[in-house]
Design an enzyme around this catalytic site. Structure first.
Site, mmCIF file in Angstrom:
data_model
loop_
_atom_site.group_PDB
_atom_site.id
_atom_site.type_symbol
_atom_site.label_atom_id
_atom_site.label_comp_id
_atom_site.label_asym_id
_atom_site.label_seq_id
_atom_site.Cartn_x
_atom_site.Cartn_y
_atom_site.Cartn_z
ATOM 1 N N GLY A 70 11.439 -16.683 66.781
ATOM 2 C CA GLY A 70 11.982 -18.113 65.941
ATOM 3 C C GLY A 70 9.765 -17.573 65.969
ATOM 4 N N CYS A 97 14.485 -13.211 72.035
ATOM 5 C CA CYS A 97 12.744 -13.656 71.507
ATOM 6 C C CYS A 97 12.138 -14.542 72.002
ATOM 7 C CB CYS A 97 12.413 -13.017 70.323
ATOM 8 S SG CYS A 97 10.588 -12.331 69.876
ATOM 9 N N TYR A 98 12.108 -15.702 71.503
ATOM 10 C CA TYR A 98 11.504 -17.113 71.176
ATOM 11 C C TYR A 98 12.965 -17.518 72.314
ATOM 12 C CZ TYR A 98 10.285 -22.062 70.861
ATOM 13 O OH TYR A 98 10.014 -22.960 71.412
ATOM 14 N N HIS A 184 14.611 -7.299 69.512
ATOM 15 C CA HIS A 184 15.622 -7.820 69.044
ATOM 16 C C HIS A 184 16.386 -6.998 68.589
ATOM 17 C CE1 HIS A 184 13.540 -11.279 67.144
ATOM 18 N NE2 HIS A 184 11.807 -10.796 66.767
ATOM 19 N N GLU A 186 19.562 -6.985 67.238
ATOM 20 C CA GLU A 186 19.609 -7.413 65.962
ATOM 21 C C GLU A 186 19.573 -6.150 64.784
ATOM 22 O OE1 GLU A 186 16.734 -10.917 65.581
ATOM 23 O OE2 GLU A 186 17.935 -9.618 67.598
ATOM 24 N N SER A 238 33.474 -15.743 36.529
ATOM 25 C CA SER A 238 32.386 -14.393 36.574
ATOM 26 C C SER A 238 32.882 -13.740 35.522
ATOM 27 C CB SER A 238 31.074 -14.830 36.820
ATOM 28 O OG SER A 238 31.357 -14.394 38.486
ATOM 29 N N GLY A 239 33.732 -12.595 37.157
ATOM 30 C CA GLY A 239 34.160 -11.373 36.932
ATOM 31 C C GLY A 239 33.453 -11.055 37.609
ATOM 32 N N GLY A 240 32.797 -11.536 38.385
ATOM 33 C CA GLY A 240 31.990 -10.988 39.354
ATOM 34 C C GLY A 240 33.055 -10.668 40.554
ATOM 35 N N VAL A 241 32.527 -10.047 42.208
ATOM 36 C CA VAL A 241 33.579 -10.204 42.933
ATOM 37 C C VAL A 241 33.522 -11.508 43.853
ATOM 38 C CG1 VAL A 241 31.412 -9.102 45.055
ATOM 39 C CG2 VAL A 241 33.754 -8.518 45.270
ATOM 40 N N ASP A 242 32.771 -12.212 43.794
ATOM 41 C CA ASP A 242 32.764 -13.786 44.425
ATOM 42 C C ASP A 242 33.661 -14.118 43.828
ATOM 43 O OD1 ASP A 242 30.341 -11.736 46.141
ATOM 44 O OD2 ASP A 242 29.194 -13.455 44.778
ATOM 45 N N SER A 243 33.401 -14.267 42.750
ATOM 46 C CA SER A 243 33.918 -15.471 41.928
ATOM 47 C C SER A 243 35.793 -14.999 41.560
ATOM 48 C CB SER A 243 34.051 -16.148 39.969
ATOM 49 O OG SER A 243 33.741 -14.474 40.014
ATOM 50 N N SER A 244 35.958 -13.486 41.548
ATOM 51 C CA SER A 244 37.147 -12.921 41.872
ATOM 52 C C SER A 244 37.941 -12.367 43.098
ATOM 53 C CB SER A 244 37.076 -11.438 41.071
ATOM 54 O OG SER A 244 36.513 -11.215 40.359
ATOM 55 N N LYS A 390 28.540 -10.464 51.890
ATOM 56 C CA LYS A 390 28.906 -9.955 50.355
ATOM 57 C C LYS A 390 29.811 -9.210 50.895
ATOM 58 C CE LYS A 390 27.872 -10.495 47.138
ATOM 59 N NZ LYS A 390 28.418 -10.432 45.279
#
Length: 535
Positions: A70, A97-98, A184, A186, A238-244, A390
């Site tokens: 942070g 870290c913080y 860090h 990560e 929408s045809g995108g990966v998320d909605s599909s 994603k």
């Protein structure tokens, strides 16, 4: 030590939501990245704000807790602190870290500003590997970002590492399973950082690497059935990966109770409406209703240039169109007494975080399916991907059998080209942008770069014109911006170094074939500080 990857995805079956590793966000730039790295270790994680009480954290039944970095100094007035009761709860804790400094201070250690800040690549010396740094060489490079340092470890802790600016750069108390790192782990700039995280998860917390995105299928199918019951459901496709992928999950759960609604809002790229109608229906057999709302959206966006306002208008109009479509779905089914109660959306975790809906997150921009929804929404939302990044959505899609052509399609925002036109959205500007975008996509595919980049937004600077010369005459045309980016999850991104010859072909074709454009520029900004989309 790093353990082998988890076994192949199991067959879907009802299962309880896994107990999480909680990432406590102290306002870190990398809080979401910590959660991702934990998931990469095949352990489920969630983010909570530092304002959550110990009781609230424990109510989530965590298997371990990680305190993020942070921007504050632990001894500054009003700085976030850690309730010491957290360390008496018997839950393994890692401070970063913080979070490392806050842990040290809460347990009686000493934190101070030494005047010797460490930012970027830093050499550390391993004083004692212990559990946290098992397998580490005596010297290693790590990524630091701090002005304060732990001067003395709390009682009961062993010091594991030091650096020129950090007398205590890592420590652990094995008896209480408490661990801390000044650097860090990560970020990729700490080459052995993932090993340290996995040492904490596997050895310090005693966890097994048994979670993967495929587990989401079993959990969500059961959750969707419990939420929906026998009601009708519509999905905004929408045809995108998320909605599909969201649609495929819901269809697996409730079958023909689902009708997908594809809204042609006039903000799509060239050929997308036809692709959705053909490819997705052929692959899934889902019931699809197509709504032509192009004129409605253009009318609603007329005269609007502010990006947040555009997003909210598009979100509002989406919902209004869905409400009408829902009534038509019932009418088409001949069931006058039925009612569509649920709307499926492909909301992802980055959408929630950037819209200010994540735990401890700032509102960066409103995503149309998070911050842009109207207050009088008439549906209950079904968002089976809300906790996923994603790349995890892609893994779920492949496990569900969604065709690779859809799973690996480059991300495209729900508001479509409406947020890739800087300025007012008009029919003329949309046609200019569609033509330029089609050329860019065609040439990137021809060059075999579709998998090399995350996505390449093409942006029209609608309110900007520049002087050019074409055919020995003066022109005053629009600039087009190419924004090729590489990313794992859209939370962070870097601009993709495309070959110059490919860029030259794209630029030449756009300026030759799209007469309203006389200049093509390249966006070379990372995220942060810039978002992937311009608006």
């Amino acid at each position: 030590m790093t353990q082998p990857p988890a076994a192949p995805l199991p067959a879907a079956s009802p299962a309880a939501t896994p107990r999480p590793v909680l990432v406590v966000d102290f306002g870190a730039q990398y809080a979401q990245l910590i959660a991702r790295r934990v998931r990469e270790a095949s352990v489920y994680s969630e983010i909570v704000p530092h304002t959550a009480t110990v009781e609230a954290m424990l109510a989530k039944n965590p298997v371990a807790i990680i305190l993020s970095g942070g921007p504050s100094s632990v001894y500054a007035d009003g700085a976030p602190s850690v309730d010491p009761a957290l360390f008496d709860a018997g839950i393994p804790v890692l401070g970063i870290c913080y979070g490392f400094q806050a842990m040290a201070q809460a347990l009686g250690g000493t934190v101070a500003r030494t005047g010797s800040s460490e930012f970027g690549g830093t050499a550390v010396t391993i004083a004692g590997a212990g559990e946290l740094l098992a397998g580490s060489p005596a010297e290693q490079s790590v990524w630091m970002s701090h002005g304060d340092s732990v001067q003395a470890a709390p009682a009961g802790f062993d010091v594991l590492a030091t650096s020129s600016g950090s007398p205590v750069a890592a420590f652990e108390d094995r008896t209480r399973n408490l661990y801390g790192l000044q650097w860090h782990p990560e970020v990729r700039h700490s080459p052995l950082g993932q090993r340290a995280l996995e040492n904490f998860l596997y050895t310090g917390a005693g966890l097994a690497p048994d979670w993967n995105p495929g587990n989401v299928i079993a959990d969500q199918v059961a959750a969707i059935r419990a939420q929906v019951g026998s009601a009708r459901v519509i999905c905004g496709l929408s045809g995108g990966v998320d909605s599909s992928v969201a649609a495929a999950l819901v269809q697996k759960a409730v079958g023909d109770q689902l009708t997908c609604v594809f809204v042609d809002h006039g903000l799509l790229r060239s050929g997308e409406a036809e692709q959705v109608e053909k490819d997705f229906v052929a692959a899934t057999g889902v019931t699809l209703k197509v709504v032509d709302a192009r004129e409605r959206f253009l009318d609603a966006l007329a005269g609007v240039s502010d990006p947040e306002t555009k997003r909210k208008i598009i979100g509002r109009e989406f919902i209004r169109v869905f409400e009408q479509a829902a009534r038509e779905v019932v009418a088409d089914a001949g069931d006058a007494g039925a009612e569509v109660k649920f709307l499926v959306q492909g909301t992802l975790y980055p959408d929630v975080v950037e819209s200010g809906g994540g735990e401890g997150a700032a509102n960066i921009k409103s995503h149309h399916n998070v911050g842009g929804l109207p207050d009088d929404l008439q549906f209950s939302l079904v968002e089976p991907l809300r906790a996923l990044f994603k790349d995890e959505v892609r893994a779920v899609g492949l496990e569900l059998g969604v065709p690779e052509a859809i799973v690996w399609r480059q991300p495209f925002p729900g508001p479509g080209l409406g947020i890739r036109i800087v300025g007012e959205v008009t029919a003329e500007r949309l046609e200019i942008l569609r033509a330029a975008d089609a050329i860019a996509r065609e040439e990137l595919t021809r060059a075999g770069l579709d998998r090399e980049i995350w996505q390449c937004p093409v942006v029209l600077l609608g309110d900007v014109r520049s002087v050019g010369v074409q055919g020995d005459g003066r022109t005053y045309g629009h600039p087009i911006v190419l924004r090729p980016v590489s990313s794992e999850d859209a939370m962070t991104a870097d601009w993709t170094r495309l070959p110059y010859d490919v860029l030259a072909i794209i630029s030449t074709r756009i300026t030759n074939e799209v007469r309203e454009v006389n200049r093509v520029v390249l966006d070379v900004t990372s995220k942060p500080p810039g978002t992937i989309e311009w608006e």
